[in-house]
Design a protein around this motif. Structure first.
Motif, PDB file in Angstrom:
ATOM      1  N   PRO A   1     -76.116  14.590  22.187  1.00  0.00           N
ATOM      2  CA  PRO A   1     -74.891  14.313  21.424  1.00  0.00           C
ATOM      3  C   PRO A   1     -74.119  13.110  21.952  1.00  0.00           C
ATOM      4  O   PRO A   1     -73.570  12.339  21.162  1.00  0.00           O
ATOM      5  CB  PRO A   1     -74.087  15.610  21.572  1.00  0.00           C
ATOM      6  CG  PRO A   1     -75.105  16.669  21.816  1.00  0.00           C
ATOM      7  CD  PRO A   1     -76.166  16.006  22.636  1.00  0.00           C
ATOM      8  N   ALA A   2     -74.079  12.947  23.282  1.00  0.00           N
ATOM      9  CA  ALA A   2     -73.339  11.823  23.853  1.00  0.00           C
ATOM     10  C   ALA A   2     -73.975  10.492  23.458  1.00  0.00           C
ATOM     11  O   ALA A   2     -73.272   9.527  23.104  1.00  0.00           O
ATOM     12  CB  ALA A   2     -73.280  11.945  25.372  1.00  0.00           C
ATOM     13  N   VAL A   3     -75.302  10.423  23.494  1.00  0.00           N
ATOM     14  CA  VAL A   3     -75.981   9.185  23.096  1.00  0.00           C
ATOM     15  C   VAL A   3     -75.747   8.908  21.618  1.00  0.00           C
ATOM     16  O   VAL A   3     -75.464   7.763  21.216  1.00  0.00           O
ATOM     17  CB  VAL A   3     -77.489   9.276  23.395  1.00  0.00           C
ATOM     18  CG1 VAL A   3     -78.215   8.049  22.848  1.00  0.00           C
ATOM     19  CG2 VAL A   3     -77.728   9.408  24.891  1.00  0.00           C
ATOM     20  N   ALA A   4     -75.861   9.946  20.772  1.00  0.00           N
ATOM     21  CA  ALA A   4     -75.631   9.771  19.336  1.00  0.00           C
ATOM     22  C   ALA A   4     -74.208   9.301  19.059  1.00  0.00           C
ATOM     23  O   ALA A   4     -73.981   8.416  18.223  1.00  0.00           O
ATOM     24  CB  ALA A   4     -75.913  11.084  18.599  1.00  0.00           C
ATOM     25  N   PHE A   5     -73.252   9.890  19.755  1.00  0.00           N
ATOM     26  CA  PHE A   5     -71.847   9.491  19.589  1.00  0.00           C
ATOM     27  C   PHE A   5     -71.674   8.019  19.965  1.00  0.00           C
ATOM     28  O   PHE A   5     -71.061   7.237  19.228  1.00  0.00           O
ATOM     29  CB  PHE A   5     -70.952  10.375  20.456  1.00  0.00           C
ATOM     30  CG  PHE A   5     -69.478  10.130  20.272  1.00  0.00           C
ATOM     31  CD1 PHE A   5     -68.749  10.862  19.341  1.00  0.00           C
ATOM     32  CD2 PHE A   5     -68.817   9.169  21.018  1.00  0.00           C
ATOM     33  CE1 PHE A   5     -67.396  10.642  19.165  1.00  0.00           C
ATOM     34  CE2 PHE A   5     -67.457   8.937  20.854  1.00  0.00           C
ATOM     35  CZ  PHE A   5     -66.746   9.680  19.922  1.00  0.00           C
TER      36      PHE A   5
ATOM     37  N   ILE B   1     -76.560   9.966   7.002  1.00  0.00           N
ATOM     38  CA  ILE B   1     -76.942   9.377   8.296  1.00  0.00           C
ATOM     39  C   ILE B   1     -77.611  10.427   9.176  1.00  0.00           C
ATOM     40  O   ILE B   1     -78.642  10.172   9.806  1.00  0.00           O
ATOM     41  CB  ILE B   1     -75.715   8.773   8.995  1.00  0.00           C
ATOM     42  CG1 ILE B   1     -75.208   7.555   8.216  1.00  0.00           C
ATOM     43  CG2 ILE B   1     -76.053   8.367  10.436  1.00  0.00           C
ATOM     44  CD1 ILE B   1     -73.911   6.983   8.757  1.00  0.00           C
ATOM     45  N   ALA B   2     -77.019  11.631   9.218  1.00  0.00           N
ATOM     46  CA  ALA B   2     -77.576  12.696  10.051  1.00  0.00           C
ATOM     47  C   ALA B   2     -78.977  13.074   9.587  1.00  0.00           C
ATOM     48  O   ALA B   2     -79.895  13.248  10.407  1.00  0.00           O
ATOM     49  CB  ALA B   2     -76.655  13.919  10.036  1.00  0.00           C
TER      50      ALA B   2
ATOM     51  N   LEU C   1     -72.554  13.367  13.890  1.00  0.00           N
ATOM     52  CA  LEU C   1     -73.884  13.158  14.463  1.00  0.00           C
ATOM     53  C   LEU C   1     -74.061  13.949  15.755  1.00  0.00           C
ATOM     54  O   LEU C   1     -75.117  14.551  15.991  1.00  0.00           O
ATOM     55  CB  LEU C   1     -74.104  11.666  14.733  1.00  0.00           C
ATOM     56  CG  LEU C   1     -74.526  10.806  13.543  1.00  0.00           C
ATOM     57  CD1 LEU C   1     -74.540   9.336  13.940  1.00  0.00           C
ATOM     58  CD2 LEU C   1     -75.892  11.229  13.028  1.00  0.00           C
ATOM     59  N   ALA C   2     -73.037  13.945  16.591  1.00  0.00           N
ATOM     60  CA  ALA C   2     -73.120  14.674  17.859  1.00  0.00           C
ATOM     61  C   ALA C   2     -73.343  16.162  17.619  1.00  0.00           C
ATOM     62  O   ALA C   2     -74.200  16.796  18.256  1.00  0.00           O
ATOM     63  CB  ALA C   2     -71.856  14.433  18.675  1.00  0.00           C
TER      64      ALA C   2
END
Length: 580
Positions: A323-327, A149-150, A343-344
């Protein structure tokens, strides 16, 4: 009498400094890119001591950009992206949009133009593929669903950045900067005409590459490969990369970066793409180093003291916002907290594309010097922080594995990617190249059960029906254990990398101290290395080829002293060379 040789001095100084500081960064378990950037800072005009020629460095950096983008295209896989498209495509687009929006707002607060803010925000929205791949490999996540995914997420980012690099020159032509404010220098009709011309040129270039390049480039590679000249093949790969990039710029008006990317992507479709990647790697790495050094030369360390608030804003976008959006996106798509955290951590850094975009933005007069320095400072700091974040992720993963019900396919790497084999009294063949295929064919003809371990997922498509395969790096002890090595009959190590083969042999010997291990070597030094790690029997491929040729000439088998340790060999492995 000394001569004035600025090109020699620039290349020599850059490579020597990059080597010393890259080795130091590696020793400190940091990305070597940090060492290269620091080498550039030392050689730049803002620090005392050595001052390299910036104009020459920038020209060398252009070649670095071409080869970097060629490498991205060469490894670009539509298939890998499609596997995780449901989360990677919308997630990456949402994350980049939010990061760019926040970065644009910060740029306006800094007193820049909106266009400068967009370039600044976009540069902060894309992570470094080089840094991420290394982190995933070190933490054994590269073959996990989280790792896929990353990587898919970053592929989408790379594609967006390729598009941005196409239209950035159009933005530079359409906007004239005056006293830090964006003033439209052309009418809306002129802007539309400029965009239309750019789109037409890009479409024409893509059409030529798909209709002509897809036939000519693979044909050329195959023709040169059949000449048997490794030197010509390497030269053909570089000629395609540089020639397509330069031709795309001169004929179609598109960037070097886009031309190189498409050259690599077209070459990826050829069966010789892996060899092309290997042959171009040394020069690509060398010029990539010069690119990073040239970027470091542009960095003014004084910005840390002059603009601490702006730097804090830069780090906020990279270390908190993205990172916050990805999380949040990962949780919203039903992924586990562990996947969201991976991901973050993966996105909490910026890299190559950020530098390329900043350099083009400055060359077009869009991005101010301060913006470039903030991007470089943010990259340096986040490069330092990223290994720490992944170390924390390891500890968090163990905590979450105990505290919440995580599905088997997204927990620990071994359980996720390496299901336990039910085979017993079987052979394990590591590597399915030319040697591995010969071994596998022989085992199948004799009726012995066996399984294959290979890093390439596409190997499963060419295996005979019913043959079991584990995709991954055999250095991972969890992967070897998943091959049911304690109950295996033989282990064949048929990979060409002697150092890695030694690691595999050592891991296998720990798992099953009594298993016969037959390993491929290419020199006497590799034989000693493999035997020291526990190999039972080693075969030097080139020596066997020579003996086979002599056997045909003499009309009888030729057997020389085998490449084995002095102690007696186990009876399970008869050391007899067939006389066929």
């Amino acid at each position: 009498m000394s001569e004035y040789t600025p090109i020699v001095e620039t290349i020599t100084g850059a490579i020597v400094l990059a080597f010393v500081l890259g080795a130091l960064a590696n020793r400190l378990r940091l990305p070597t890119t940090i060492g290269y950037l620091v080498a550039g800072i030392i050689a730049g005009p803002f620090t005392p001591g050595i001052v390299a020629d910036q104009w020459i460095s920038s020209q060398l950096a252009e070649i670095g950009v071409i080869l970097l983008m060629f490498g991205v295209g060469l490894h670009f896989s539509v298939k890998d992206l499609l596997l995780v498209r449901s989360i990677a495509v919308p997630g990456a687009l949402a994350q980049m949009f939010v990061a760019t929006l926040v970065g644009t707002g910060l740029g306006v607060l800094f007193g820049w133009s909106v266009s400068a803010g967009i370039v600044y925000g976009l540069a902060l929205s894309v992570a470094s593929t080089v840094v991420l791949v290394r982190a995933l490999q070190e933490h054994r996540l590269i073959e996990t669903e989280r790792g896929h995914i990353a990587l898919g997420w970053l592929v989408v980012q790379d594609l967006v950045m390729v598009v941005a690099l196409v239209f950035l020159p159009t933005m530079g032509d359409a906007l004239n900067l005056s006293d830090g404010q964006a003033v439209v220098g052309t009418s809306s009709g002129g802007l539309i005409a400029t965009l239309a011309r750019t789109i037409t040129e890009v479409i024409a270039f893509v059409a030529v590459m798909l209709l002509v390049g897809r036939r000519v480039i693979p044909w050329m590679l195959h023709y040169i490969a059949h000449t048997g000249s490794r030197e010509l093949f390497r030269l053909a790969v570089l000629a395609i990369a540089l020639g397509v990039a330069y031709g795309a710029s001169k004929v179609f008006g598109v960037s070097f970066a886009l031309g190189a990317f498409f050259a690599g992507m077209i070459m990826h479709e050829s069966p010789l793409s892996q060899r092309a990647a290997e042959e171009s790697l040394p020069l690509r790495d060398a010029f990539a180093v010069l690119f990073f050094v040239s970027v470091g030369m542009l960095f003014d360390p004084g910005i840390v003291l002059r603009d601490p608030l702006q730097l804090a804003g830069t780090l906020f976008v990279v270390l908190v916002c993205s990172p916050a959006v990805a999380f949040g996106v990962a949780i919203g798509f039903g992924q586990t907290v562990l996947t969201a955290m991976t991901l973050a951590a993966s996105l909490a850094q910026i890299g190559e594309f950020s530098f390329i975009l900043a350099g083009i933005g400055m060359a077009l007069g869009i991005l101010p010097d301060e913006g470039r320095d903030l991007i470089l400072a943010g990259a340096l700091i986040t490069f330092f922080a990223n290994p720490i974040l992944f170390g924390m992720l390891d500890r968090w993963s163990r905590t979450f594995a105990r505290s919440e019900p995580v599905p088997a396919d997204v927990s620990e790497p071994a359980a996720e990617s390496f299901p336990q084999s039910a085979l017993e009294n079987h052979a394990v063949v590591i590597g399915y190249g030319r040697v591995g295929q010969v071994v596998a064919d022989g085992l199948q003809k004799e009726g012995y059960p066996f399984l294959i371990i290979d890093e390439r997922a596409e190997t499963a498509e060419i295996l005979p029906s019913g043959v079991e395969i584990i995709v991954g790096n055999a250095v991972n002890p969890d992967l070897l254990a998943a091959a049911n090595l304690p109950r295996a009959r033989w282990l064949f190590v048929a990979i060409s990398n002697g150092f890695e083969a030694g690691q595999v042999v050592g891991q296998a010997r720990k798992i099953n101290p009594g298993i016969p291990i037959i390993a491929l070597a290419h020199s006497d030094a590799e034989v000693e290395h493999l035997v020291a790690h526990g190999a039972t029997f080693t075969v030097i491929g080139e020596r066997e080829t020579g003996l086979g040729m002599l056997g045909y000439a003499y009309g009888r088998p030729v057997i020389l002293a085998p490449s084995v340790p002095a102690e007696p060999q186990p009876a399970a492995i008869p050391q007899v060379r067939p006389s066929t």
